[in-house]
Design an enzyme around this catalytic site. Structure first.
Site, PDB file in Angstrom:
ATOM      1  N   ASP A  55     -21.972  24.678   2.847  1.00  0.00           N
ATOM      2  CA  ASP A  55     -21.401  26.169   2.885  1.00  0.00           C
ATOM      3  C   ASP A  55     -20.861  26.480   4.156  1.00  0.00           C
ATOM      4  O   ASP A  55     -21.611  26.188   5.107  1.00  0.00           O
ATOM      5  CB  ASP A  55     -22.469  27.144   2.466  1.00  0.00           C
ATOM      6  CG  ASP A  55     -21.814  28.596   2.162  1.00  0.00           C
ATOM      7  OD1 ASP A  55     -21.067  28.562   1.096  1.00  0.00           O
ATOM      8  OD2 ASP A  55     -21.955  29.254   3.128  1.00  0.00           O
TER       9      ASP A  55
ATOM     10  N   ASP B  52     -20.456  29.648   5.781  1.00  0.00           N
ATOM     11  CA  ASP B  52     -21.287  30.540   6.396  1.00  0.00           C
ATOM     12  C   ASP B  52     -22.519  30.739   6.328  1.00  0.00           C
ATOM     13  O   ASP B  52     -23.153  31.874   6.543  1.00  0.00           O
ATOM     14  CB  ASP B  52     -20.550  31.800   6.306  1.00  0.00           C
ATOM     15  CG  ASP B  52     -20.515  32.423   4.925  1.00  0.00           C
ATOM     16  OD1 ASP B  52     -19.992  33.462   4.616  1.00  0.00           O
ATOM     17  OD2 ASP B  52     -21.175  31.649   3.914  1.00  0.00           O
TER      18      ASP B  52
ATOM     19  N   HIS C  24     -44.260  19.979 -10.052  1.00  0.00           N
ATOM     20  CA  HIS C  24     -44.602  18.860 -11.218  1.00  0.00           C
ATOM     21  C   HIS C  24     -43.985  17.597 -10.595  1.00  0.00           C
ATOM     22  O   HIS C  24     -44.735  16.709 -10.558  1.00  0.00           O
ATOM     23  CB  HIS C  24     -44.092  19.434 -12.271  1.00  0.00           C
ATOM     24  CG  HIS C  24     -44.592  18.519 -13.519  1.00  0.00           C
ATOM     25  ND1 HIS C  24     -45.582  18.639 -14.506  1.00  0.00           N
ATOM     26  CD2 HIS C  24     -43.751  17.336 -13.897  1.00  0.00           C
ATOM     27  CE1 HIS C  24     -45.640  17.533 -15.316  1.00  0.00           C
ATOM     28  NE2 HIS C  24     -44.513  16.697 -14.878  1.00  0.00           N
ATOM     29  N   GLU C  25     -42.944  17.654 -10.365  1.00  0.00           N
ATOM     30  CA  GLU C  25     -42.104  16.255  -9.967  1.00  0.00           C
ATOM     31  C   GLU C  25     -42.626  15.804  -8.744  1.00  0.00           C
ATOM     32  O   GLU C  25     -42.773  14.792  -8.748  1.00  0.00           O
ATOM     33  CB  GLU C  25     -40.477  16.918 -10.057  1.00  0.00           C
ATOM     34  CG  GLU C  25     -39.854  17.057 -11.202  1.00  0.00           C
ATOM     35  CD  GLU C  25     -40.498  16.281 -12.474  1.00  0.00           C
ATOM     36  OE1 GLU C  25     -40.126  16.653 -13.536  1.00  0.00           O
ATOM     37  OE2 GLU C  25     -40.815  15.347 -12.110  1.00  0.00           O
TER      38      GLU C  25
ATOM     39  N   HIS D  44     -45.696  14.016  -8.841  1.00  0.00           N
ATOM     40  CA  HIS D  44     -45.611  12.727  -9.410  1.00  0.00           C
ATOM     41  C   HIS D  44     -45.407  11.754  -8.426  1.00  0.00           C
ATOM     42  O   HIS D  44     -45.994  10.589  -8.429  1.00  0.00           O
ATOM     43  CB  HIS D  44     -44.601  12.435 -10.572  1.00  0.00           C
ATOM     44  CG  HIS D  44     -44.740  12.879 -11.890  1.00  0.00           C
ATOM     45  ND1 HIS D  44     -45.916  12.612 -12.558  1.00  0.00           N
ATOM     46  CD2 HIS D  44     -44.085  13.714 -12.608  1.00  0.00           C
ATOM     47  CE1 HIS D  44     -45.814  13.035 -13.807  1.00  0.00           C
ATOM     48  NE2 HIS D  44     -44.681  13.803 -13.943  1.00  0.00           N
TER      49      HIS D  44
ATOM     50  N   TYR E  78     -48.306   5.295 -16.620  1.00  0.00           N
ATOM     51  CA  TYR E  78     -47.785   6.486 -17.368  1.00  0.00           C
ATOM     52  C   TYR E  78     -47.891   6.231 -18.699  1.00  0.00           C
ATOM     53  O   TYR E  78     -46.667   6.141 -19.603  1.00  0.00           O
ATOM     54  CB  TYR E  78     -46.449   6.715 -16.710  1.00  0.00           C
ATOM     55  CG  TYR E  78     -45.746   7.966 -16.925  1.00  0.00           C
ATOM     56  CD1 TYR E  78     -44.653   8.140 -17.763  1.00  0.00           C
ATOM     57  CD2 TYR E  78     -46.455   9.193 -16.390  1.00  0.00           C
ATOM     58  CE1 TYR E  78     -44.117   9.298 -17.907  1.00  0.00           C
ATOM     59  CE2 TYR E  78     -45.798  10.457 -16.778  1.00  0.00           C
ATOM     60  CZ  TYR E  78     -44.731  10.724 -17.454  1.00  0.00           C
ATOM     61  OH  TYR E  78     -44.149  11.906 -17.916  1.00  0.00           O
TER      62      TYR E  78
ATOM     63  N   GLU F 172     -50.024  13.240 -16.062  1.00  0.00           N
ATOM     64  CA  GLU F 172     -49.263  14.286 -16.383  1.00  0.00           C
ATOM     65  C   GLU F 172     -50.117  15.743 -16.039  1.00  0.00           C
ATOM     66  O   GLU F 172     -49.417  16.602 -15.642  1.00  0.00           O
ATOM     67  CB  GLU F 172     -48.816  14.598 -17.936  1.00  0.00           C
ATOM     68  CG  GLU F 172     -47.267  13.872 -18.161  1.00  0.00           C
ATOM     69  CD  GLU F 172     -46.319  14.841 -17.472  1.00  0.00           C
ATOM     70  OE1 GLU F 172     -46.105  15.880 -17.667  1.00  0.00           O
ATOM     71  OE2 GLU F 172     -45.592  13.918 -16.575  1.00  0.00           O
TER      72      GLU F 172
ATOM     73  N   ASP G   9     -47.420  27.141  -7.851  1.00  0.00           N
ATOM     74  CA  ASP G   9     -46.522  28.711  -8.373  1.00  0.00           C
ATOM     75  C   ASP G   9     -47.867  29.498  -8.755  1.00  0.00           C
ATOM     76  O   ASP G   9     -48.232  29.443 -10.048  1.00  0.00           O
ATOM     77  CB  ASP G   9     -45.679  28.263  -9.705  1.00  0.00           C
ATOM     78  CG  ASP G   9     -45.155  29.359 -10.464  1.00  0.00           C
ATOM     79  OD1 ASP G   9     -44.858  30.338  -9.548  1.00  0.00           O
ATOM     80  OD2 ASP G   9     -44.990  29.401 -11.642  1.00  0.00           O
TER      81      ASP G   9
ATOM     82  N   GLU H 163     -41.922  28.524 -17.304  1.00  0.00           N
ATOM     83  CA  GLU H 163     -41.480  29.852 -17.803  1.00  0.00           C
ATOM     84  C   GLU H 163     -40.247  30.525 -17.315  1.00  0.00           C
ATOM     85  O   GLU H 163     -39.629  31.345 -18.172  1.00  0.00           O
ATOM     86  CB  GLU H 163     -42.917  30.965 -17.606  1.00  0.00           C
ATOM     87  CG  GLU H 163     -42.828  31.280 -16.079  1.00  0.00           C
ATOM     88  CD  GLU H 163     -43.674  30.177 -15.373  1.00  0.00           C
ATOM     89  OE1 GLU H 163     -44.307  29.326 -16.016  1.00  0.00           O
ATOM     90  OE2 GLU H 163     -43.766  30.357 -14.272  1.00  0.00           O
TER      91      GLU H 163
ATOM     92  N   THR I 165     -36.224  28.180 -22.553  1.00  0.00           N
ATOM     93  CA  THR I 165     -35.649  29.005 -23.552  1.00  0.00           C
ATOM     94  C   THR I 165     -35.014  30.146 -22.863  1.00  0.00           C
ATOM     95  O   THR I 165     -35.606  31.422 -23.067  1.00  0.00           O
ATOM     96  CB  THR I 165     -36.473  29.333 -24.553  1.00  0.00           C
ATOM     97  OG1 THR I 165     -37.711  30.008 -23.993  1.00  0.00           O
ATOM     98  CG2 THR I 165     -36.897  28.222 -25.274  1.00  0.00           C
TER      99      THR I 165
ATOM    100  N   ASP J 177     -42.149  33.086 -23.091  1.00  0.00           N
ATOM    101  CA  ASP J 177     -42.626  31.759 -23.449  1.00  0.00           C
ATOM    102  C   ASP J 177     -42.310  31.039 -22.228  1.00  0.00           C
ATOM    103  O   ASP J 177     -42.041  31.121 -21.209  1.00  0.00           O
ATOM    104  CB  ASP J 177     -41.886  31.299 -24.516  1.00  0.00           C
ATOM    105  CG  ASP J 177     -40.472  30.993 -24.430  1.00  0.00           C
ATOM    106  OD1 ASP J 177     -39.696  30.684 -25.164  1.00  0.00           O
ATOM    107  OD2 ASP J 177     -39.879  31.470 -23.246  1.00  0.00           O
TER     108      ASP J 177
ATOM    109  N   ASP K 115     -43.638   9.532 -26.957  1.00  0.00           N
ATOM    110  CA  ASP K 115     -44.055  10.217 -25.580  1.00  0.00           C
ATOM    111  C   ASP K 115     -44.998   9.183 -24.770  1.00  0.00           C
ATOM    112  O   ASP K 115     -45.772   9.463 -24.087  1.00  0.00           O
ATOM    113  CB  ASP K 115     -44.476  11.419 -25.878  1.00  0.00           C
ATOM    114  CG  ASP K 115     -44.646  12.246 -24.512  1.00  0.00           C
ATOM    115  OD1 ASP K 115     -43.860  11.893 -23.590  1.00  0.00           O
ATOM    116  OD2 ASP K 115     -45.807  13.019 -24.391  1.00  0.00           O
TER     117      ASP K 115
ATOM    118  N   HIS L 251     -47.233  13.835 -22.438  1.00  0.00           N
ATOM    119  CA  HIS L 251     -47.040  15.145 -22.294  1.00  0.00           C
ATOM    120  C   HIS L 251     -47.717  16.063 -23.365  1.00  0.00           C
ATOM    121  O   HIS L 251     -47.533  17.194 -23.609  1.00  0.00           O
ATOM    122  CB  HIS L 251     -45.439  15.571 -22.545  1.00  0.00           C
ATOM    123  CG  HIS L 251     -44.514  15.065 -21.383  1.00  0.00           C
ATOM    124  ND1 HIS L 251     -43.926  13.677 -21.424  1.00  0.00           N
ATOM    125  CD2 HIS L 251     -44.380  15.450 -19.960  1.00  0.00           C
ATOM    126  CE1 HIS L 251     -43.536  13.482 -20.308  1.00  0.00           C
ATOM    127  NE2 HIS L 251     -43.529  14.459 -19.373  1.00  0.00           N
TER     128      HIS L 251
END
Ligand SMILES: O=C(O)[C@H](CCc1ccccc1)CC1(C(=O)N[C@@H](Cc2c[nH]c3ccccc23)C(=O)O)CCCC1
Ligand SMILES: [Ca+2]
Ligand SMILES: [Ca+2]
Ligand SMILES: [Zn+2]
Length: 316
Positions: free
Chosen positions: A58, A60, A147-148, A151, A162, A171, A182, A190, A194, A200, A226, A231
């Site tokens: 950017d 400024d 979370h990431e 890992h 995994y 996980e 958080d 959250e 969605t 949710d 999975d 998960h």
């Protein structure tokens, strides 16, 4: 980057009078050289799937365009998670040795279509999709970043394989530290899950079944989807950590709350000193019990809460 809500950010070059040679003077970058690592930086894949992509800049230092705000969210999240592991656990970056951190946003849009509905740590960096706008908005909220990056911590410590139970533990560790960073809720995703539905989340440590996960070992998934339900079965250990944090009586077992502070210390010590690549849920119980004994004594109320919480979810 100050990460303030309106997307302004002041890129810091504290301690250096000159900026890295390849960055142009008078342009602002999401590039932090102030915390120990050579850099904590955030780039964009601009919808493509080549990594690490190109710098988000950017003129400024008011990163207010929508693509810039997405990058600022991932960047300030990475910085906040770095600060969390350093400040709370004395760990300098994910490897404990000030490894540099790269994040890439806006990865792999469907050509002319939706954004990528996921995020991941690829062994070297964090990668975030913009979401399709229905299942997810951009997956750059703080608990997903935590979370990431966790890992990466796991990969540089226990190395939990995994798949199956060790993968579910991998996980759960990422979800547990996601809610430690958080700190205002026990849920993951959250903010971005969605966007059309409020209230949710993707996963609920207080109530794993609300996210279609088991909350008891007897209900574990034993299929092959999975990666053997990494998960899915993470809900069992997630519930154990929730019970340590908040206390309660679950399936007839009472657990005394020890709070987030004790829970994060016990789980961090277990992850970095006792868990190995093949640790399963029984091993996680052993490791967290040993960590609690180290920190508070074998007969301590904290160690008792660890055992009671595992008993509540059917482990041990
Ligand atoms: O880090 C992780 O465990 C997940 C990484 C998933 C992944 C793995 C390998 C290559 C690509 C993507 C990403 C997250 C996750 O839990 N993903 C779940 C849920 C999910 C997100 N987007 C989806 C789209 C379809 C189905 C499931 C999902 C999954 O991939 O299962 C973590 C927090 C939010 C996203
Ligand atoms: Ca959350
Ligand atoms: Ca929602
Ligand atoms: Zn994960």
């Amino acid at each position: 980057v100050d990460g303030s809500a309106n997307g302004t950010g002041t890129t810091l070059y504290a301690g250096t009078t000159s900026i890295p040679t390849f960055l142009s003077q008078g342009t602002y970058y999401l590039y932090d050289t102030t915390r120990g690592p050579d850099y904590i930086r955030t780039l964009s894949a601009n919808g493509q799937n080549t990594l690490p992509g190109s710098y988000v800049t950017d003129a400024d230092n008011n990163f207010s365009a929508s693509n810039q705000r997405i990058a600022v969210s991932a960047h300030t999240g990475a910085v906040q998670v770095f600060d969390y592991f350093k400040g709370t656990h004395g760990r300098s970056s994910y490897d404990g040795n000030n490894a540099s951190i790269t994040s890439t946003v806006s990865y792999d849009d469907v050509p002319g279509g939706d954004g990528y509905n996921n995020a991941f740590w690829n062994g070297q960096q964090m990668v975030y999709g913009d979401g399709d706008g229905r299942t997810f908005s951009p997956l750059v909220e703080l608990d997903i970043v935590a979370h990431e990056l966790t890992h990466a911590v796991t990969g540089a410590s226990a190395g939990l394989i995994y798949q199956n139970e060790s993968g579910a533990l991998n996980e759960a560790v990422s979800d547990i530290f996601a809610v430690m960073v958080d700190r205002d809720d026990y849920r993951v995703g959250e903010e971005s899950y969605t966007p059309g539905t409020s209230g949710d989340a993707l996963r609920y440590l207080d109530d794993p079944p609300a996210g279609d996960q088991p909350d008891h070992y007897a209900d574990r998934y034993v299929g092959s989807q999975d990666n053997g339900g990494v998960h899915i079965n993470s809900g069992i250990a997630n519930k154990q950590a929730y019970l340590m944090m908040a206390g309660g009586t679950f399936r007839g077992q009472s657990v005394q709350s020890v709070g987030r502070g004790v829970t994060e210390k016990v789980w961090y010590r277990a992850l970095t000193r006792y868990f190995t690549a093949s640790t399963n849920f029984a091993g996680a119980r052993e490791g967290t019990l040993q960590a609690a004994a180290d920190l508070y004594g074998a007969g301590s109320s904290q160690a008792r809460a660890v055992a009671d919480a595992w008993a509540a979810v059917g482990v041990g």
